[in-house]
Design a protein around this motif. Structure first.
Motif, mmCIF file in Angstrom:
data_model
loop_
_atom_site.group_PDB
_atom_site.id
_atom_site.type_symbol
_atom_site.label_atom_id
_atom_site.label_comp_id
_atom_site.label_asym_id
_atom_site.label_seq_id
_atom_site.Cartn_x
_atom_site.Cartn_y
_atom_site.Cartn_z
ATOM 1 N N ALA A 251 -6.145 3.318 129.460
ATOM 2 C CA ALA A 251 -6.039 2.051 129.944
ATOM 3 C C ALA A 251 -4.884 1.234 129.509
ATOM 4 O O ALA A 251 -4.047 0.818 130.603
ATOM 5 N N ASP A 252 -3.875 1.203 128.626
ATOM 6 C CA ASP A 252 -2.701 0.916 128.201
ATOM 7 C C ASP A 252 -1.694 2.181 128.044
ATOM 8 O O ASP A 252 -0.939 2.037 127.391
ATOM 9 N N ALA A 253 -1.783 3.622 128.520
ATOM 10 C CA ALA A 253 -0.743 3.833 128.799
ATOM 11 C C ALA A 253 0.429 4.134 129.732
ATOM 12 O O ALA A 253 -0.347 3.170 130.725
ATOM 13 N N TRP A 254 1.189 4.584 130.196
ATOM 14 C CA TRP A 254 2.412 4.174 130.759
ATOM 15 C C TRP A 254 1.806 4.279 131.958
ATOM 16 O O TRP A 254 2.671 4.168 133.025
ATOM 17 N N SER A 255 1.047 4.968 132.458
ATOM 18 C CA SER A 255 0.747 5.696 133.859
ATOM 19 C C SER A 255 0.717 4.871 134.667
ATOM 20 O O SER A 255 0.156 5.375 136.239
ATOM 21 N N ARG A 256 -0.593 3.719 133.861
ATOM 22 C CA ARG A 256 -0.787 2.587 134.780
ATOM 23 C C ARG A 256 0.115 2.602 135.415
ATOM 24 O O ARG A 256 -0.523 1.351 136.349
ATOM 25 N N HIS A 257 1.507 2.126 135.475
ATOM 26 C CA HIS A 257 2.999 1.424 135.901
ATOM 27 C C HIS A 257 2.546 1.920 137.514
ATOM 28 O O HIS A 257 3.539 1.193 137.530
ATOM 29 N N PHE A 258 2.498 2.933 137.321
ATOM 30 C CA PHE A 258 2.098 3.813 139.018
ATOM 31 C C PHE A 258 2.024 2.512 140.242
ATOM 32 O O PHE A 258 2.527 2.054 140.779
ATOM 33 N N LEU A 259 0.706 1.818 139.198
ATOM 34 C CA LEU A 259 0.380 0.534 140.509
ATOM 35 C C LEU A 259 0.881 -0.226 140.358
ATOM 36 O O LEU A 259 1.202 -0.877 141.662
ATOM 37 N N THR A 260 1.600 -0.181 139.327
ATOM 38 C CA THR A 260 2.888 -1.823 138.977
ATOM 39 C C THR A 260 3.702 -1.511 139.831
ATOM 40 O O THR A 260 4.312 -2.603 141.094
ATOM 41 N N ALA A 261 4.460 0.042 139.751
ATOM 42 C CA ALA A 261 5.530 -0.074 141.185
ATOM 43 C C ALA A 261 5.152 0.000 142.484
ATOM 44 O O ALA A 261 6.217 -0.557 143.343
ATOM 45 N N TYR A 262 4.022 0.570 142.899
ATOM 46 C CA TYR A 262 3.312 0.720 144.380
ATOM 47 C C TYR A 262 3.779 -1.522 145.174
ATOM 48 O O TYR A 262 3.842 -1.757 145.047
ATOM 49 N N ARG A 263 2.781 -1.847 143.812
ATOM 50 C CA ARG A 263 2.544 -3.525 144.458
ATOM 51 C C ARG A 263 4.082 -3.926 143.974
ATOM 52 O O ARG A 263 3.949 -5.040 144.840
#
Length: 285
Positions: A251-263
């Motif tokens: 939930a709070d890990a770096w990997s969540r940022h893939f969705l952010t990068a897409y957005r």
């Protein structure tokens, strides 16, 4: 030696670290998944995760079908570049009409795992499934060996897309098809690599490279391949991948940022297709 050319980040992650064993890649396919038809508003299960990964491969197999073939895949020799544990190769043997499937990977430990994971299929159908060590930029096959070639979520590791494209064109027979599924920056913006490195550890470490989409499509065209097309499938990938990461405790890990990068328009997921030129007609035909 092929093994000596493995980038150190790739050697570690796909060797001793065994990426296929982490919860994010439950099922062992090592792709983000194609989540169409999976309800993301309820708790996800491992079965959902495996379904998403299989669906990603089915999207690729579907695109290998020549136009006008009536839905029947090319019943010939097929190569997967970056096969990992070979589960996609097994799916190709079990579900598609391919006469022969070869899985190629640069990492010897991945090939050892692939042999173990698929020992039953290798024993039962030795003429239809095999594995070979090789690099995307230097494939150990003769010219025109394959009717089709595909790669799923491996191109972000390739150090030289132009060499990969030239080798793809070389090993395909005339009229053969190629499909590459993976994530790429949509545009060649100067600050994209640094921004991705600041958001995602895999880019910061050098495991993933920020190849812009047109670097791949341009390389395929420059290698002489035709009908090069890129289709975004990100809307069927990123939300499900992010939801799964939450499910397995990231939930709070770096990997969540893939969705952010897409957005933020820094990254998207594409299915890229191309074809080798058809053989010229016989002289005087």
């Amino acid at each position: 030696m092929i093994s000596e050319s493995i980038p150190p980040e790739v050697r570690e992650v796909y060797g001793p670290a065994d990426l296929s064993s982490v919860p994010a890649f439950a099922g062992g396919f090592i792709n983000f998944g194609y989540w169409d038809g999976i309800d993301l508003d309820r708790p996800l299960t491992v079965a959902d995760r495996v379904r998403s990964q299989r669906q990603m491969y089915r999207q690729v197999f579907e695109a290998l079908t020549p136009p006008g073939a009536g839905g029947a895949g090319p019943a010939g020799r097929v190569l997967e570049v970056g096969c990992g544990l070979g589960l996609g190769c097994a799916l190709a043997v079990e579900e598609s009409g391919f006469a022969e499937v070869t899985g190629m990977d640069i990492h010897p430990q991945q090939l050892e795992r692939a042999a173990r994971e698929n020992r039953g299929l290798l024993a039962d159908r030795p003429a239809r499934l095999s594995f070979r060590q090789g690099a995307a930029e230097r494939m150990p096959f003769e010219d025109g060996r394959f009717d089709a070639l595909y790669s799923v979520e491996a191109a972000q590791h390739f150090r030289d897309l132009s060499a990969f494209a030239r080798e793809t064109a070389r090993v395909l027979r005339p009229g053969g098809r190629v499909v590459v599924a993976g994530f790429f920056p949509p545009r060649d913006a100067p600050d994209t690599p640094d921004r991705l490195a600041g958001m995602l550890d895999s880019f910061a470490s050098g495991l993933d490279l920020a190849h812009p989409l047109d670097a791949l499509t341009g390389a395929l065209g420059d290698a002489g391949l035709e009908s090069v097309r890129a289709e975004s499938i990100g809307p069927r990938v990123w939300p499900g991948w992010d939801r799964w990461l939450v499910t397995v405790g990231y939930a709070d890990a770096w990997s969540r940022h893939f969705l952010t990068a897409y957005r933020e328009g820094l990254l998207d997921y594409y299915r890229v297709t191309a074809a080798a030129p058809s053989a010229p007609p016989p002289h005087g035909a």
